[in-house]
Structures are given as C-alpha cells and as structure tokens.
Design a protein around this motif. Structure first.
Motif, short mmCIF file in Angstrom:
data_model
loop_
_atom_site.label_atom_id
_atom_site.label_comp_id
_atom_site.label_asym_id
_atom_site.label_seq_id
_atom_site.Cartn_x
_atom_site.Cartn_y
_atom_site.Cartn_z
N VAL A 97 0.87 -1.17 0.00
CA VAL A 97 0.00 0.00 0.00
C VAL A 97 0.91 1.22 0.00
O VAL A 97 1.70 1.39 0.93
CB VAL A 97 -0.93 0.03 1.24
CG1 VAL A 97 -1.75 1.31 1.27
CG2 VAL A 97 -1.85 -1.19 1.25
N PRO A 98 0.83 2.07 -1.04
CA PRO A 98 1.68 3.26 -1.07
C PRO A 98 1.52 4.09 0.20
O PRO A 98 0.40 4.39 0.63
CB PRO A 98 1.17 4.03 -2.29
CG PRO A 98 0.59 2.97 -3.17
CD PRO A 98 -0.02 1.96 -2.22
N GLY A 99 2.65 4.42 0.81
CA GLY A 99 2.64 5.23 2.03
C GLY A 99 2.67 4.42 3.31
O GLY A 99 2.96 4.96 4.37
N ILE A 148 11.12 -1.83 3.34
CA ILE A 148 10.60 -0.62 2.69
C ILE A 148 11.33 0.60 3.22
O ILE A 148 11.66 1.53 2.47
CB ILE A 148 9.07 -0.48 2.90
CG1 ILE A 148 8.33 -1.72 2.37
CG2 ILE A 148 8.54 0.79 2.24
CD1 ILE A 148 8.42 -1.95 0.89
N MET A 149 11.63 0.61 4.52
CA MET A 149 12.39 1.72 5.10
C MET A 149 13.77 1.81 4.46
O MET A 149 14.23 2.90 4.09
CB MET A 149 12.51 1.54 6.61
CG MET A 149 11.20 1.70 7.35
SD MET A 149 11.30 1.19 9.09
CE MET A 149 12.37 2.47 9.75
N ARG A 150 14.45 0.67 4.33
CA ARG A 150 15.79 0.67 3.72
C ARG A 150 15.75 1.18 2.28
O ARG A 150 16.64 1.88 1.83
CB ARG A 150 16.37 -0.74 3.73
CG ARG A 150 16.80 -1.25 5.08
CD ARG A 150 17.44 -2.64 4.96
NE ARG A 150 17.57 -3.24 6.26
CZ ARG A 150 16.91 -4.32 6.67
NH1 ARG A 150 16.08 -4.94 5.85
NH2 ARG A 150 17.08 -4.80 7.89
N SER A 151 14.72 0.75 1.53
CA SER A 151 14.64 1.09 0.12
C SER A 151 14.20 2.53 -0.12
O SER A 151 14.47 3.08 -1.19
CB SER A 151 13.66 0.15 -0.59
OG SER A 151 12.32 0.46 -0.21
N TRP A 154 8.70 4.66 -0.74
CA TRP A 154 7.64 5.67 -0.80
C TRP A 154 8.17 7.10 -0.66
O TRP A 154 7.38 8.03 -0.59
CB TRP A 154 6.59 5.40 0.27
CG TRP A 154 6.05 4.01 0.27
CD1 TRP A 154 5.87 3.21 1.35
CD2 TRP A 154 5.59 3.23 -0.86
NE1 TRP A 154 5.35 1.99 0.98
CE2 TRP A 154 5.18 1.97 -0.37
CE3 TRP A 154 5.51 3.47 -2.22
CZ2 TRP A 154 4.67 0.97 -1.20
CZ3 TRP A 154 5.02 2.47 -3.05
CH2 TRP A 154 4.61 1.25 -2.53
N ASP A 155 9.47 7.29 -0.61
CA ASP A 155 10.07 8.62 -0.43
C ASP A 155 10.19 9.30 -1.80
O ASP A 155 10.98 8.88 -2.64
CB ASP A 155 11.46 8.46 0.20
CG ASP A 155 12.14 9.79 0.46
OD1 ASP A 155 11.61 10.85 0.05
OD2 ASP A 155 13.23 9.77 1.08
N PRO A 156 9.41 10.37 -2.04
CA PRO A 156 9.47 11.04 -3.34
C PRO A 156 10.88 11.54 -3.70
O PRO A 156 11.24 11.59 -4.88
CB PRO A 156 8.51 12.23 -3.20
CG PRO A 156 7.61 11.85 -2.06
CD PRO A 156 8.43 10.98 -1.14
N ALA A 157 11.68 11.87 -2.70
CA ALA A 157 13.03 12.36 -2.96
C ALA A 157 13.93 11.27 -3.54
O ALA A 157 14.96 11.57 -4.14
CB ALA A 157 13.65 12.92 -1.68
N ARG A 158 13.55 10.01 -3.37
CA ARG A 158 14.36 8.91 -3.88
C ARG A 158 13.82 8.33 -5.17
O ARG A 158 14.32 7.32 -5.67
CB ARG A 158 14.49 7.83 -2.80
CG ARG A 158 15.35 8.35 -1.63
CD ARG A 158 15.45 7.40 -0.50
NE ARG A 158 16.25 6.23 -0.82
CZ ARG A 158 16.54 5.28 0.07
NH1 ARG A 158 16.12 5.39 1.32
NH2 ARG A 158 17.25 4.23 -0.28
#
Length: 196
Positions: A97-99, A148-151, A154-158
C-alpha cells in the motif's frame, strides 16, 4: 553454507505468533487499500515465478476469511502464473500500500475460475477479468517495515528519473535482437493504456 544459518538468532515469539491461518479484519482492510501485489507461483517441477498485479485499491477481493479472488487482467498473454497454478496450486501474494511501510504476505492454494462463477463484481476499467484465481488462505502475516524503510520506496526524494534507464523500446529491441526499431516509449505506453 555450513554454519552460515547459525549467524541468525531465533525469531522472537511475536514474530512466530503473528502468522495466522485466515484473513482477519486487519488483513481485509489492508487488501482493500492495496493497488499492487506480487503473485508467486511455481511450476510442476518447482521453478518459481513472480508476477506483478495491479488495479484500483481493493482490486483483489476478500470473499471470506479463508478465500480471496485475484482477477487476471490483460497482460502479455504468457499466462505463466495460470499454467503454474494448473500444475501446482501453491501460491503466495505480497500486498503493498503506497505510504504504508509494512507489507502483507498471504499463502495458500489457488484454483482458476471464471469470473461469472463468483458472486462478486470484479469489473475494472470497464471490463470483467478473463479469469480469476481463487486463493484458499492457509497463512497470512504482516512483514515488518524494515525492507521498505531501507529502500525508501515511498520517499518522493528517492524516486528515480526515467532518463536514468534506457527507453524500453531500446531494452526490448536489444533483448529480442530486433532489426526493426520499436515505436518510442510514449506510443507504446499509450497502447498499453488502451488495454488496461
């Protein structure tokens, strides 16, 4: 390999206890929010396959606490997953789920059904699915957020600029050793959008 597994500690009791044999209210709510899942199957001789599946949030329908319905939409017509399920019914799904950084993993056995056999509307993008995988759930659990945190998924900056990778017309042309160039990516994407 000898001894390498000894490097890992035993899973905590919480990690062991989170595995359930059905879809509870939290699983159902997560699936209703999910627009994307991966489907894992294996051939009769055990070769694995992973296939991306997507649609509007909730495109996979929970039929009851032990069954869910995954519609099969138009794709590349290889139907690898369906061939696999016909020979080996074991299947796994991973919902994103995005986010939300946790993911839901669901395991069970699948059977191929016609959409009209089910008492649920699976119409999307104005079309009924060609077939449906009905998965009988044997295990379900939420995976922690670490991957997901490592990757930074969902971070737009990445988010990667599309220009960082070759156009798909070039990729397909090289992979398939084509002598005639394919249309540019915008034209191919427009054609794909008409087949959703």
């Amino acid at each position: 390999m000898d001894g390498v597994l000894d490097r890992y500690r035993d899973p905590s009791q919480l990690v062991q206890d989170k595995v359930i044999d059905h879809l509870d209210r939290h699983c159902r709510a997560f699936i209703e929010l999910s627009p994307f899942a991966t489907l894992s199957t294996a051939s009769a001789d055990g070769w694995p396959d992973v296939s991306p599946r997507g649609g509007d949030a909730g495109f996979v329908k929970v039929l009851d606490e032990h069954r869910l319905a995954l519609p099969d939409r138009p794709g590349n017509n290889r139907v690898d997953s369906l061939h696999n399920v016909a020979a080996n019914p074991r299947a796994a799904l991973m919902f994103l789920v995005p986010g939300i950084e946790e993911v839901l993993r669901v395991y069970g056995t699948a059977e191929i059904a016609a959409s009209e056999e089910l008492e649920v509307d699976l119409t999307e993008f104005g079309r009924a699915p060609r077939s449906v995988l009905v998965v009988s759930v044997t295990r379900a659990y939420f995976q922690c957020a670490k991957s997901i945190m490592r990757s930074g998924l969902w971070d737009p900056a990445r988010q990667v600029e599309r220009s960082a990778f070759a156009p798909m017309r070039v990729v397909f042309g090289d992979h398939c050793r084509l002598t005639t160039p394919l249309p540019d990516d915008a034209v191919m994407r427009e054609g794909l959008a008409q087949e959703l």
